[in-house]
Design an enzyme around this catalytic site. Sequence first.
Site, PDB file in Angstrom:
ATOM      1  N   TYR A 133     -25.099  39.839  -9.088  1.00 34.37           N
ATOM      2  CA  TYR A 133     -25.801  40.249 -10.383  1.00 34.37           C
ATOM      3  C   TYR A 133     -24.658  40.542 -11.584  1.00 34.37           C
ATOM      4  CZ  TYR A 133     -29.448  41.996 -13.578  1.00 34.37           C
ATOM      5  OH  TYR A 133     -30.301  42.067 -14.745  1.00 34.37           O
ATOM      6  N   LYS A 158     -26.971  35.943 -10.375  1.00 37.67           N
ATOM      7  CA  LYS A 158     -28.046  35.968 -11.323  1.00 37.67           C
ATOM      8  C   LYS A 158     -26.926  36.685 -12.667  1.00 37.67           C
ATOM      9  CE  LYS A 158     -31.924  39.212 -12.368  1.00 37.67           C
ATOM     10  NZ  LYS A 158     -32.636  40.207 -11.674  1.00 37.67           N
TER      11      LYS A 158
END
Length: 299
Positions: A133, A158
């Site tokens: 992330y 992400k």
Amino acid sequence: MTLDGVLFFPVTPFDPAGAVDAHLLAAHVQAGLAHGPGAVFAACGTGEFHALDSDEYELVVTTAVRAVAGAVPVFGGAGGALPHAVGCARRAERAGADGLLVLPPYLVSGPADGLVGYVEAVAAATGLPLVLYQRGGARFTPSAVVRLARLPSVVGFKDGLGDLDLMQRIVLAVRAEVGEDFLFFNGMPTAEQTQAAYRAIGVPLYSSAVFCFAPELSRTFHRALATGDEAGRTRLLAEFFQPLVELRDQVPGYAVSLVKAGVRLRGLEVGGVRPPLVDPSPAHVERLRRLIEVADAHG
């Protein structure tokens, strides 16, 4: 690993005494599961990962795994201080999770090599697949993502920065070096607002916080996007998502606390948020209630 559809990031319910309410969490997850999410991401950003101790974290992931009962993959968050991230990775694996979302370390920012080392340490602690992330101080370079994507356990990336130029370079670099199976996600708050742009650069997946309290609308939007229904997508943006973003931007942390308030408005008493987040004011809850009426009209 293959994922498709709307990705569900449940809230973490707290009882009146402030403890994690596993019974309500199971009910929340099962209610969302009835609407066919592509995966469940427990104890992540919307689930207040930052506010959970290690035992609470394991309880949340274990509860989600049991509630899902193998219907879709379950991911747990892992982040913060490196020892805590490693501990979460081990606990999530013990709980039966199918993968991990590696959240950014907090308070400090490191160079790309330091972020690579952080992820490598988490990967070494578990056999679970990892999705990275990028958000806040965790800003990866394309070459760093390629290095990590070559690790067998790193399966996805992400983005929560919103730098489309950087993300396009990352997508192209990974596709060229690793192949088409690597997963890319839009992790911006209220990701529906930007997903058309992310799809255009090769990022098909996104997290939907709205799915927590308006799953029918979330699925309607996803269907409009997938089928090229531009008029429907634009109408939903104008009538629901844009007003929601304007409300969300009123107070820092509303990206989580508004979602939790939405779940409460749906009748599930999941409690408030833990500090440093704050619950929405009565006036803002009323605005959210009116938006939920709009969602119901479209769903």
